[in-house]
Scaffold this motif. Structure first.
Motif, short mmCIF file in Angstrom:
data_model
loop_
_atom_site.label_atom_id
_atom_site.label_comp_id
_atom_site.label_asym_id
_atom_site.label_seq_id
_atom_site.Cartn_x
_atom_site.Cartn_y
_atom_site.Cartn_z
N GLN A 234 0.67 11.72 4.24
CA GLN A 234 0.45 10.43 4.90
C GLN A 234 -1.04 10.21 5.13
O GLN A 234 -1.79 11.17 5.32
CB GLN A 234 1.14 10.43 6.27
CG GLN A 234 2.53 10.93 6.28
CD GLN A 234 3.54 9.82 6.43
OE1 GLN A 234 3.19 8.65 6.44
NE2 GLN A 234 4.79 10.19 6.55
N LEU B 62 2.06 6.05 3.29
CA LEU B 62 2.37 7.18 2.43
C LEU B 62 1.36 7.26 1.30
O LEU B 62 0.99 6.25 0.71
CB LEU B 62 3.78 6.97 1.87
CG LEU B 62 4.39 8.09 1.06
CD1 LEU B 62 4.65 9.29 1.95
CD2 LEU B 62 5.69 7.62 0.45
N ARG C 251 -11.97 -5.97 7.13
CA ARG C 251 -11.05 -4.87 7.44
C ARG C 251 -11.33 -4.29 8.82
O ARG C 251 -11.02 -3.14 9.07
CB ARG C 251 -11.19 -3.78 6.37
CG ARG C 251 -10.76 -4.25 5.01
CD ARG C 251 -10.91 -3.21 3.95
NE ARG C 251 -10.67 -3.80 2.65
CZ ARG C 251 -10.90 -3.21 1.50
NH1 ARG C 251 -11.37 -1.98 1.48
NH2 ARG C 251 -10.67 -3.81 0.37
N ARG D 140 -0.39 -1.75 2.01
CA ARG D 140 -1.53 -0.84 2.00
C ARG D 140 -2.15 -0.73 3.39
O ARG D 140 -2.60 0.33 3.80
CB ARG D 140 -2.56 -1.35 0.99
CG ARG D 140 -3.73 -0.42 0.85
CD ARG D 140 -4.67 -0.86 -0.24
NE ARG D 140 -5.87 -0.05 -0.18
CZ ARG D 140 -6.98 -0.28 -0.86
NH1 ARG D 140 -7.03 -1.31 -1.67
NH2 ARG D 140 -8.02 0.48 -0.74
N TYR D 141 -2.17 -1.85 4.10
CA TYR D 141 -2.79 -1.84 5.43
C TYR D 141 -1.75 -1.72 6.55
O TYR D 141 -2.10 -1.81 7.72
CB TYR D 141 -3.65 -3.08 5.62
CG TYR D 141 -4.76 -3.12 4.59
CD1 TYR D 141 -5.83 -2.25 4.68
CD2 TYR D 141 -4.71 -3.98 3.51
CE1 TYR D 141 -6.83 -2.23 3.73
CE2 TYR D 141 -5.70 -3.98 2.54
CZ TYR D 141 -6.75 -3.10 2.66
OH TYR D 141 -7.73 -3.07 1.70
N LEU E 76 0.61 -3.83 7.57
CA LEU E 76 0.67 -5.02 8.42
C LEU E 76 2.01 -5.22 9.14
O LEU E 76 2.01 -5.63 10.30
CB LEU E 76 0.33 -6.29 7.62
CG LEU E 76 -1.07 -6.36 7.02
CD1 LEU E 76 -1.36 -7.77 6.52
CD2 LEU E 76 -2.14 -5.97 8.04
N PRO F 245 -6.93 -7.65 4.85
CA PRO F 245 -5.97 -7.66 5.98
C PRO F 245 -6.26 -8.75 7.01
O PRO F 245 -5.32 -9.37 7.52
CB PRO F 245 -6.11 -6.26 6.59
CG PRO F 245 -7.28 -5.62 5.93
CD PRO F 245 -7.51 -6.31 4.64
N GLU G 51 2.35 -4.11 -8.06
CA GLU G 51 2.44 -5.33 -7.25
C GLU G 51 3.87 -5.80 -7.05
O GLU G 51 4.13 -6.77 -6.36
CB GLU G 51 1.61 -6.44 -7.91
CG GLU G 51 0.13 -6.13 -7.83
CD GLU G 51 -0.73 -7.10 -8.60
OE1 GLU G 51 -0.22 -8.14 -9.02
OE2 GLU G 51 -1.91 -6.80 -8.77
N TYR H 181 8.69 1.16 -2.07
CA TYR H 181 8.92 2.59 -2.33
C TYR H 181 7.67 3.38 -2.00
O TYR H 181 7.72 4.43 -1.37
CB TYR H 181 9.28 2.78 -3.81
CG TYR H 181 9.68 4.20 -4.15
CD1 TYR H 181 11.00 4.60 -4.04
CD2 TYR H 181 8.73 5.13 -4.54
CE1 TYR H 181 11.37 5.90 -4.33
CE2 TYR H 181 9.09 6.44 -4.83
CZ TYR H 181 10.41 6.82 -4.72
OH TYR H 181 10.77 8.11 -4.99
N ARG H 182 6.54 2.84 -2.43
CA ARG H 182 5.29 3.59 -2.32
C ARG H 182 4.84 3.73 -0.87
O ARG H 182 4.33 4.76 -0.46
CB ARG H 182 4.23 2.88 -3.14
CG ARG H 182 2.99 3.69 -3.28
CD ARG H 182 2.09 3.16 -4.35
NE ARG H 182 0.83 3.86 -4.26
CZ ARG H 182 -0.29 3.42 -4.79
NH1 ARG H 182 -0.30 2.31 -5.46
NH2 ARG H 182 -1.39 4.10 -4.67
N TYR H 183 4.99 2.68 -0.11
CA TYR H 183 4.40 2.69 1.23
C TYR H 183 5.40 2.83 2.36
O TYR H 183 5.07 3.30 3.42
CB TYR H 183 3.58 1.42 1.45
CG TYR H 183 2.39 1.33 0.54
CD1 TYR H 183 1.45 2.37 0.51
CD2 TYR H 183 2.18 0.24 -0.28
CE1 TYR H 183 0.34 2.30 -0.31
CE2 TYR H 183 1.07 0.17 -1.11
CZ TYR H 183 0.16 1.19 -1.11
OH TYR H 183 -0.94 1.12 -1.93
N GLY I 168 7.25 6.49 3.83
CA GLY I 168 6.49 7.27 4.81
C GLY I 168 6.61 6.70 6.20
O GLY I 168 6.76 7.42 7.18
#
Lengths: 341, 376
Positions: free
Chosen positions: A318, A328, B8, B45-46, B48, B228, B356, B363-365, B368
């Motif tokens: 993470q 992640l 940011r 990614r950020y 939000l 962001p 994108e 799935y990627r973010y 976690g």
């Protein structure tokens, strides 16, 4: 034996054929550049006297494009790559082998540049190239030059570094900025037409690692984050050790030109290749000492503690973002590609 | 990196997020669609969603050019790539998109087809010059952002008299897709309250292009940049409009987007392309006047005219929910293929392919984040 035309000559099929032309290439280019007692014997193998300890053995193949780039070329990269693979278990590198696969028509002048660069990298590292092999493939069946290097080294008695030894609470250290090599190669690709001033970080790390294992033998593991970058390397280590990791984005050094290229292309520097950096994991008590030692070394000037090992059965890596969120840092699932729009 | 870092700033972001918490009416639910895949990526990614109140929901739209291309068009590209004289080239993400029977351009390449990945369409020109005996086909995809470079390729080839190059044109139009999303099909309600308008696309087409949506459908549009703070400000502007029962086009990305867009790029596109009567989108079906084709005066560069292409009726995975995800009706994790067996390593649907794509971003973010919440 006639002279090899290293200015205008080209690689011919005969240079891999086992006859006079190959003998000429070996004696006038390879043996002259690498110049050591084992090669001078002219045998098909090198016979080495090794000190006591466990033998470490590593092999790495190099297919980089372009062949020459700021900060290095395929030759020096091939030397550094294998030296670093040996160094990551704390081994003292002892000798290297080199296998060339050359494409028919490749200019001998460029081959000579590559060989000279390998010879210089091997001299600087004080690790000789003691045996080798050359093959030539027909024009169109290679990409100029492919190089395989293998190497042996000796791990001192009592030292045991391995990717499965990370434990919750351990500190994760990084020796310097990430993404330099990957971004350098990307900007050098003709089609992108970038003018960014980024040099590859390609270098041999065995002197740094020897200092590290000598002073902090409690080190759990080291690994050089090459293809797949820091993100993949940490995922590998997390999986091997059955742990999770929590990183701090703000602590991970990224130089500004690399950051800028990544912003433009929509890439993440944490997934770009490095050729002169290492990740080390050690118990938290040793982390300050190890960090100070790394920072005192020329190849670890920008070293940083970038996170900690966590207990996580899902083995997630993470990242706490600069922005304050947590995300992640997953495995790379294919080559990093610039976004379409 | 000052030009990026100022967008940011974590402190400012938290202030903006706090403002959105104050603005959001607890009695209602706000469903805001980010049309553009670049926004989806930035949202995750950020992190939000974690900053927003539960009743302000971000819905991921169809703005990923890889995700919306129907399998039929991909099958046509595969068909072309199998011709021995053809070098087929396209952008990297396109190479991994699954077609029927587990095929993809990457798999076709491994089977021997000559398929190249390009960073810029002009590389196709170089390939055509290097291989005069071959036919170079550029498999062109993308929204209004990638269309001008394809137009440049065709004009440049024409000026240079290059005859062994053609384009399989799949350029699509954002406003037409937004129109399709807002036009509910039978028995189905429109799933969103407003749009976060695309950033790069809007630099080309301009903010005026979105005027019909507030007027015709009563849905506000706020064009936003990719950073962001841009996104949070746009969300706040949308919530504000909805609270005031307004529906207007607002431009948060005002330093890059003008009302009329980029006239040079628009003129270039106009010279080379014209609208198709109809085009099939993955997830949206046939959408009238939603894509471009090459004008008759450049017909010799049109791969559809140069080659005899069949129109195979390929089918997507029957259980794939990409269509509902693209329309904003389902979240990626509500698809029963999500995670297993459909993953970025083995994408069964298009939304899992591109970084994108809504499913790939989820799935990627998000795995976690969910794990973190479970731990807490």
């Amino acid at each position: 034996m006639s002279r090899l035309d290293l200015t205008n000559g080209k690689v011919e099929m005969a240079h891999g054929g086992g006859g006079r032309a190959m003998a000429q290439l070996i004696s006038q280019l390879f043996a002259r550049a690498f110049d050591n007692e084992w090669l001078a014997q002219g045998n098909d193998q090198a016979q080495l006297s090794l000190p006591a300890g466990r033998l470490a053995f590593a092999s790495d193949s190099h297919v980089v494009s372009p062949l020459f780039f700021p900060g290095g070329d395929i030759g020096s990269l091939a030397v550094h790559g294998t030296l670093n693979d040996l160094a990551m278990c704390g081994a003292r590198p002892h000798a290297l082998s080199v296998g060339f696969i050359l494409e028919e028509g490749f200019p001998l002048s460029e081959l000579a540049r590559i060989v000279e660069s390998m010879a210089q990298a091997s001299r600087e590292a004080n690790v000789p190239i003691v045996t080798g092999d050359t093959k030539v493939v027909e024009r169109g069946k290679g990409d100029g030059v492919f190089i395989n290097t293998s190497g042996v080294g000796i791990v001192p008695e009592g030292l045991d570094l391995s990717g499965d030894r990370a434990r919750p609470g351990d500190c994760i250290l990084l020796s310097g900025s990430v993404g330099d090599h990957g971004a350098c190669i990307l900007t050098q690709r003709e089609s992108l037409g970038f003018a960014a001033d980024i040099r590859s970080d390609s270098c041999a790390l065995h002197r740094l690692t020897q200092a590290m294992v000598a002073q902090v033998p409690q080190l759990r593991c080291m690994r050089d984050p090459t293809r797949g970058g820091l993100a993949n390397t940490l995922n590998e280590l997390a999986q091997q050790s059955g742990v999770g990791m929590q990183l701090e984005e703000a602590a991970i050094p990224v130089i500004q030109p690399v950051q800028a290229v990544c912003e433009l292309l929509g890439l993440d520097p944490l997934y770009l290749a490095n050729e002169g950096k290492l990740v080390a994991i050690c118990p938290p008590e040793q982390a300050p000492e190890l960090l100070a030692l790394m920072r005192a070394h020329p190849q670890g000037k920008s070293a940083a503690i970038i996170g900690t090992v966590t207990a996580d059965p899902q083995q997630f890596v993470q990242l706490r973002t600069r922005f304050g969120g947590n995300r992640l840092l997953d495995w790379l699932n294919s080559e990093p590609l610039p976004r379409i729009c | 990196m000052k030009y990026v870092d100022v967008f940011r700033d974590a402190k400012l972001a938290h202030q903006l997020a706090q403002h959105i918490h104050q603005q959001a009416d607890p009695e209602r639910h706000y469903r805001l669609m980010e049309f553009c895949g670049g926004h989806t990526h930035a949202v995750f990614r950020y992190g939000l969603p974690a900053l927003l109140p539960d009743n302000v929901e971000l819905v991921h739209g169809p703005g990923c050019p890889v995700c919306v291309l129907p399998v039929t068009r991909l099958e046509q590209a595969l068909e072309l790539s199998r011709l021995p004289e053809v070098i087929l080239c396209s952008y990297g993400d396109m190479l991994r998109v699954p077609a029927g029977k587990g095929q993809s351009l990457l798999k076709a390449r491994a089977d021997g087809a000559d398929i190249r990945m390009l960073y810029s369409p002009l590389e196709a020109l170089t390939l055509a010059q290097q291989h005069p005996e071959r036919q170079v086909v550029f498999f062109a995809i993308g929204f209004e952002t990638t269309t001008p470079p394809t137009a440049v390729l065709i004009q440049r080839a024409d000026e240079m008299g290059i005859s062994n190059l053609s384009v399989l044109c799949n350029h699509v139009l954002t406003p037409a897709a937004m129109h399709a999303i807002l036009t509910p099909s039978e028995g189905e309600a429109t799933a969103i309250d407003g749009f976060i308008g695309p950033a790069h696309v809007s630099t080309v087409i301009g903010s005026e292009a979105y005027a019909p949506f507030p007027r015709q459908f009563g849905k506000p549009v706020v064009i936003a940049g990719f950073e962001p703070l841009d996104l949070l400000q746009a969300i706040s502007m949308l919530v504000g409009q909805l609270n005031r029962h307004e529906a207007r086009v607002e431009n948060q990305f005002s330093w890059a987007v003008t009302p009329g867009g980029n006239p040079k790029a628009r003129a270039l596109v106009e010279q080379v392309f014209e609208r198709r009567d109809s085009f099939e989108w993955r997830g949206l079906g046939e959408v009238p006047a939603s894509a471009l084709k090459i004008r008759p005066e450049y017909a010799r560069y049109d791969a559809e005219q140069r080659f005899e292409l069949s129109a195979p009726r390929a089918r997507e995975h029957p259980a794939c929910e990409c269509p509902a995800v693209l329309r904003g009706q389902k979240r990626p994790d509500q698809c029963r293929l999500f995670g297993t067996p459909c993953t970025p390593d083995n994408p069964l649907g298009a939304c899992m392919v591109s970084s994108e794509g809504a499913c790939a971003a989820w799935y990627r973010y998000n795995r976690g984040r969910i794990a973190m919440q479970e731990r807490e």
